[in-house]
Every structure is written in C-alpha cells, then in structure tokens.
Design a protein around this motif. Structure first.
Motif, short mmCIF file in Angstrom:
data_model
loop_
_atom_site.label_atom_id
_atom_site.label_comp_id
_atom_site.label_asym_id
_atom_site.label_seq_id
_atom_site.Cartn_x
_atom_site.Cartn_y
_atom_site.Cartn_z
N ILE A 57 -12.89 -0.86 11.51
CA ILE A 57 -14.12 -1.26 10.79
C ILE A 57 -15.23 -1.53 11.78
O ILE A 57 -16.37 -1.11 11.57
CB ILE A 57 -13.85 -2.49 9.89
CG1 ILE A 57 -12.96 -2.07 8.71
CG2 ILE A 57 -15.14 -3.10 9.40
CD1 ILE A 57 -12.45 -3.23 7.88
N GLN A 61 -5.82 -3.60 13.76
CA GLN A 61 -6.26 -2.21 13.86
C GLN A 61 -7.32 -1.90 12.81
O GLN A 61 -8.30 -1.21 13.10
CB GLN A 61 -5.07 -1.26 13.72
CG GLN A 61 -4.14 -1.26 14.91
CD GLN A 61 -2.89 -0.42 14.68
OE1 GLN A 61 -2.62 -0.01 13.57
NE2 GLN A 61 -2.14 -0.17 15.75
N SER A 62 -7.12 -2.42 11.60
CA SER A 62 -8.10 -2.18 10.54
C SER A 62 -9.44 -2.79 10.93
O SER A 62 -10.49 -2.18 10.73
CB SER A 62 -7.62 -2.79 9.22
OG SER A 62 -6.45 -2.16 8.79
N GLN A 121 -1.56 -4.28 11.93
CA GLN A 121 -2.31 -3.41 11.01
C GLN A 121 -3.67 -4.02 10.71
O GLN A 121 -4.68 -3.32 10.67
CB GLN A 121 -1.53 -3.20 9.72
CG GLN A 121 -0.34 -2.28 9.86
CD GLN A 121 0.45 -2.17 8.58
OE1 GLN A 121 0.32 -2.99 7.67
NE2 GLN A 121 1.31 -1.15 8.51
N GLN A 122 -3.69 -5.34 10.49
CA GLN A 122 -4.96 -6.00 10.20
C GLN A 122 -5.89 -5.90 11.40
O GLN A 122 -7.08 -5.63 11.24
CB GLN A 122 -4.73 -7.47 9.83
CG GLN A 122 -4.10 -7.65 8.46
CD GLN A 122 -3.77 -9.10 8.16
OE1 GLN A 122 -3.76 -9.94 9.04
NE2 GLN A 122 -3.49 -9.37 6.89
#
Length: 174
Positions: A89, A84-85, A81-82
């Motif tokens: 961004i 992908q985030s 998730q990090q």
C-alpha cells in the motif's frame, strides 16, 4: 501485539460460553511464555459471574521475568502478510504520488507550450498585418508615382504643342 495475536489464535473458544475461561487461561499462559507479566483472577463462582472483592486480581509472583528471548510477533504468517500488505500500500501510494507529480509537471509544461503557441500565432498575425500595411503603402506610392509621371508627360505634351504652335506661327509670319 502479542495479546492480539494470542486473542486471534483463540477467538473460536470465545464463541462457546463454557470455554471463555479456558481461552483467557491460554492467552495468559502465552503471555507468560513471552515474559509478559499477567494479572490472574481467581473466580470461585461460575464463569460468567463478575469478580467480587474477595477474588481481586493477583499479581504474578515470579521474582523476575524470564531471560528467554521474546518471540518476534512480526514473524507470524498473518503479521507478515499484514506488513507486506502495508508495504505494498505504501509503494502504491508513493507511485501514485510520483505519478500525480509527473502529471502536474506535464500539465504545467503543456500550459507553457500552449502559451508559447498563442504568442507565436500573435506574432505571425502581427507580421502579416505589417506586410499588408507595407504592401498597401507600396501600392499607394506606386500609384502616386504613376500619377506624377502621367502629369509630367501631359505637361511635356502641352509644352511641345505650344512649341510647335509657336514654331508654326513664326514660320507663317516669315
């Protein structure tokens, strides 16, 4: 990264004073499973007592790290998730940068367009002024031409009067 993941997985145990040593033990076991050497403290006293010189940290005495593959930390759900985030961004930043560049190009194009319009207006104003000047000169020329024609006609009339008078005078003298 592995240490951080293990810490996050056992963070709840750190909230209880009596479970701190168990949490660190789980973290060190997890690191050993990942073939990461860990120093272990032998704490004889209570959990919260600082280590003394007698119980200095010991080095893991295993001869070689295990040859089992290290777990890929990037495969955990939270890390994915990090990642992908961070990718999202990055894409948003790239899109914003591209948008800013497009807007800058658009504004420069609009500035050039406005400059060209101003020049076109200046050219039209100059053209109109030249046309006015030409029309004015043409009018002055026509006025002068008409005055000259009038003067020629007046002179012709005077000459005809003189001729007529001289002709009448000559007839009377005969």
């Amino acid at each position: 990264m592995a240490m951080l993941s293990l810490y996050e997985a056992n963070v709840q145990m750190f909230m209880d004073v009596g479970k701190k040593s168990r949490a660190w033990k789980k973290i060190s076991e997890g690191l050993k499973d990942l073939c990461i050497p860990v120093k272990v403290l032998n704490i004889i006293n209570a959990e919260d007592d600082p280590p003394s010189e007698k119980n200095l940290p010991l080095v893991d005495e295993s001869p070689k790290p295990k040859t089992t593959p290290v777990a890929d930390v990037t495969k955990t759900a939270r890390n994915q998730q990090q990642i992908q985030s961070m990718e999202i961004i990055d894409k948003v930043q790239e899109n914003q940068k591209a948008s800013d560049e497009n807007m800058t190009r658009y504004l420069k194009m609009k500035e050039k367009e406005m400059e060209l319009k101003k020049k076109a207006i200046d050219v039209r104003e100059t053209e109109m002024q030249v046309k006015r000047d030409v029309a004015s000169e043409k009018l002055k020329f026509n006025e002068k031409k008409h005055k000259d024609w009038l003067n020629i006609e007046k002179f012709t009339c005077e000459l005809l009067k003189k001729l007529l008078k001289s002709h009448t005078d000559s007839e009377e003298s005969d």
